[in-house]
Design a protein around this motif. Structure first.
Motif, short mmCIF file in Angstrom:
data_model
loop_
_atom_site.label_atom_id
_atom_site.label_comp_id
_atom_site.label_asym_id
_atom_site.label_seq_id
_atom_site.Cartn_x
_atom_site.Cartn_y
_atom_site.Cartn_z
N HIS A 1 37.57 53.08 40.63
CA HIS A 1 36.84 53.29 39.38
C HIS A 1 37.76 53.04 38.18
CE1 HIS A 1 34.09 55.88 41.88
NE2 HIS A 1 33.20 55.27 41.12
N TYR A 2 37.13 52.83 37.05
CA TYR A 2 37.85 52.90 35.78
C TYR A 2 36.94 53.57 34.76
CZ TYR A 2 35.16 48.73 34.34
OH TYR A 2 34.15 47.85 34.03
N ALA A 3 37.54 54.16 33.74
CA ALA A 3 36.76 54.93 32.77
C ALA A 3 36.78 54.32 31.38
CB ALA A 3 37.28 56.37 32.70
N ASP A 4 37.66 53.34 31.17
CA ASP A 4 37.85 52.81 29.82
C ASP A 4 38.20 51.34 29.93
OD1 ASP A 4 39.21 52.17 27.25
OD2 ASP A 4 38.94 54.30 26.88
N MET A 5 37.68 50.53 29.01
CA MET A 5 37.96 49.09 29.03
C MET A 5 39.45 48.80 28.85
SD MET A 5 35.14 47.62 29.68
CE MET A 5 35.73 45.94 29.45
N GLU A 6 40.19 49.75 28.27
CA GLU A 6 41.63 49.55 28.07
C GLU A 6 42.38 49.46 29.40
OE1 GLU A 6 43.11 52.56 25.49
OE2 GLU A 6 41.84 51.94 23.80
N GLU A 7 41.76 49.93 30.48
CA GLU A 7 42.39 49.86 31.79
C GLU A 7 42.31 48.46 32.40
OE1 GLU A 7 41.30 53.27 34.36
OE2 GLU A 7 40.37 54.11 32.56
N MET A 8 41.60 47.56 31.75
CA MET A 8 41.42 46.20 32.23
C MET A 8 42.40 45.27 31.53
SD MET A 8 37.84 44.06 32.17
CE MET A 8 36.98 45.29 33.17
N ASP A 9 43.06 44.37 32.29
CA ASP A 9 44.03 43.47 31.68
C ASP A 9 43.33 42.23 31.13
OD1 ASP A 9 43.58 41.64 33.75
OD2 ASP A 9 45.46 42.11 34.80
N GLU A 10 44.12 41.29 30.61
CA GLU A 10 43.55 40.11 29.95
C GLU A 10 42.82 39.19 30.93
OE1 GLU A 10 47.83 39.28 31.03
OE2 GLU A 10 46.72 40.91 30.08
N ASN A 11 43.07 39.37 32.22
CA ASN A 11 42.39 38.56 33.24
C ASN A 11 41.13 39.25 33.77
OD1 ASN A 11 44.43 36.50 33.26
ND2 ASN A 11 45.73 37.93 34.39
N GLY A 12 40.79 40.40 33.20
CA GLY A 12 39.60 41.11 33.63
C GLY A 12 39.81 41.95 34.88
N ILE A 13 41.06 42.23 35.23
CA ILE A 13 41.39 43.00 36.43
C ILE A 13 41.78 44.42 36.04
CG2 ILE A 13 42.98 43.19 38.38
CD1 ILE A 13 43.24 40.09 38.18
N VAL A 14 41.22 45.40 36.73
CA VAL A 14 41.62 46.79 36.54
C VAL A 14 42.68 47.10 37.58
CG1 VAL A 14 40.88 49.20 36.57
CG2 VAL A 14 39.32 47.43 35.72
N GLY A 15 43.90 47.31 37.12
CA GLY A 15 45.01 47.58 38.02
C GLY A 15 46.29 47.72 37.22
N ALA A 16 47.28 48.35 37.83
CA ALA A 16 48.59 48.52 37.19
C ALA A 16 49.61 48.75 38.28
CB ALA A 16 48.57 49.69 36.21
N SER A 17 50.86 48.43 37.97
CA SER A 17 51.90 48.70 38.96
C SER A 17 52.09 50.21 39.09
CB SER A 17 53.22 48.04 38.54
OG SER A 17 53.81 48.76 37.47
N LEU A 18 52.49 50.63 40.28
CA LEU A 18 52.73 52.05 40.51
C LEU A 18 53.81 52.56 39.58
CD1 LEU A 18 51.95 54.50 42.17
CD2 LEU A 18 53.49 53.73 43.98
N GLY A 19 54.78 51.71 39.26
CA GLY A 19 55.84 52.09 38.32
C GLY A 19 55.29 52.41 36.94
N GLU A 20 54.39 51.56 36.46
CA GLU A 20 53.76 51.81 35.14
C GLU A 20 53.00 53.13 35.14
OE1 GLU A 20 51.51 48.46 33.24
OE2 GLU A 20 52.16 47.39 35.05
N ILE A 21 52.25 53.36 36.22
CA ILE A 21 51.45 54.58 36.29
C ILE A 21 52.35 55.81 36.35
CG2 ILE A 21 49.78 55.86 37.70
CD1 ILE A 21 48.58 53.15 38.49
#
Length: 378
Positions: free
Chosen positions: A293-313
């Motif tokens: 899931h995602y709750a906010d459009m800010e969680e989506m990157d410029e390619n339209g993918i919702v994801g982040a590295s575990l390090g960033e999180i």
């Protein structure tokens, strides 16, 4: 001139192309505040339908002269009425066919990763913020956390020249009806979920807790079942080829899974602590986290993918920096929203195979946003 209708698929394609959209939502203010069409190129305003009954000029000062306007309501009727008013004033206006009810059923697929061995697609049910995944290797495919509109996944696999052999749910979903059992039945695939999630289920499944690896395809695509309780006691995450963590509702780009839906917020928050600081601690920072899931459009990157590295999180999520178990439990259990997903008790009963809704009921049950995360930025 008759008002033009815009299908929800055409709206999705406009968003995918990055077109600017001006949306006039004519539902009640509370419905709009709770759930609306969003996107990086969307400008949206809310003027309820009944205001146009009182004054047909009510929107004139807030509407653009040159940009296309899309009117939106719950099911398409009120937006058509408002669109006709605006069309008579010379605006270039479309009415969204089927309204938010139709929009709630639109899916979009994005290629996350491709190499010689596999393709990984993220499937976004845009109105719900629900994410699912198709993994393709050779002529075989696996689907993780499918929504109930199973034809989309079958078509996507066929487009990639593959047949679905494995279907997995990371947990018993509470905000939408799972397509897992149905998709497995339609395709002859094996359906996997943790036994603890579906005790007394009315369908056949393969218990995830008995699977260390699920191999399929021409190469060794490792899908490692990783018990990650917290959001639910039997939540399971999947590590794909040591590079991708399909985390279900355990770990989000900007939050953690809420532990209170079973009425055991503190107990499940303690399970979540063990998951975050013990089960996930061995995974590398460069692991790409892909949630359900995602709750906010800010969680989506410029390619339209919702994801982040575990390090960033780990770096950005305050809860993941809270080392003390007691402090973490207080933080998570205390922040868990009392605003439960609409109809979640009935939806979980359906997902256990205890009830079978018809199409109309299923659509009504799912309308609205997901509420599965506890957010802890910074």
């Amino acid at each position: 001139m008759a008002v033009q209708n815009l299908t929800v698929e055409a709206l999705r394609d406009k968003l995918n192309r990055g077109e600017s959209l001006f949306i006039l939502d004519v539902r009640n203010e509370s419905d709009y505040d709770d759930w609306k069409i969003e996107g990086p190129t969307v400008h949206s305003i809310n003027i309820p339908y009944f205001e146009f009954l009182d004054d047909e000029d009510v929107a004139d000062e807030r509407l653009p002269d040159e940009t296309d306007i899309v009117t939106v309501c719950a099911k398409g009727g009120s937006s058509q009425y408002v669109a006709e008013i605006l069309d008579g004033k010379g605006y270039n206006v479309y009415s969204l066919e089927g309204g938010m009810k139709a929009w709630s059923q639109v899916y979009n697929d994005t290629l996350v990763f491709e190499d010689d061995n596999m393709k990984l697609f993220q499937v976004n049910r845009m109105a719900k913020g629900c994410l699912s995944y198709l993994i393709v290797t050779g002529d075989e495919a696996a689907v993780v956390d499918p929504g109930r509109h199973t034809a989309f996944y079958i078509r996507l696999a066929e487009r990639e020249g593959a047949r679905i052999r494995h279907v997995m749910d990371t947990h018993l979903h509470a905000d939408h009806i799972s397509g897992g059992p149905g998709l497995a039945e339609e395709t002859g695939a094996t359906y996997y979920i943790a036994s603890e999630e579906v005790q007394g289920a009315g369908y056949t499944f393969a218990p995830l807790e008995k699977e260390e690896h699920i191999h399929f395809g021409q190469v060794d695509i490792k899908v490692l079942a990783l018990p990650t309780p917290g959001h639910t006691p039997g939540s399971t995450s999947f590590v794909v080829n040591d590079r991708f963590l399909l985390s279900g509702d355990t770990l989000f780009v900007s939050g953690l899974g809420r532990p209170d839906l079973g009425g055991k917020a503190r107990e499940w928050a303690e399970l979540l602590y063990d998951t975050v600081f013990h089960k996930l601690s061995d995974l590398q920072d460069q692991t790409l986290v892909l949630p359900a899931h995602y709750a906010d459009m800010e969680e989506m990157d410029e390619n339209g993918i919702v994801g982040a590295s575990l390090g960033e999180i780990r770096e950005n999520n305050r809860a993941m920096q809270t080392k003390g178990k007691e402090v973490f439990t207080e933080l998570i259990a205390g922040a868990a929203s009392t605003d439960t997903p609409p109809n979640f008790e009935k939806i979980t009963a359906i997902n256990r195979g205890k009830q079978t809704p018809d199409e109309e009921e299923a659509t009504e049950l799912e309308i609205g946003p997901n509420r599965c995360a506890v957010h802890h930025h910074g």
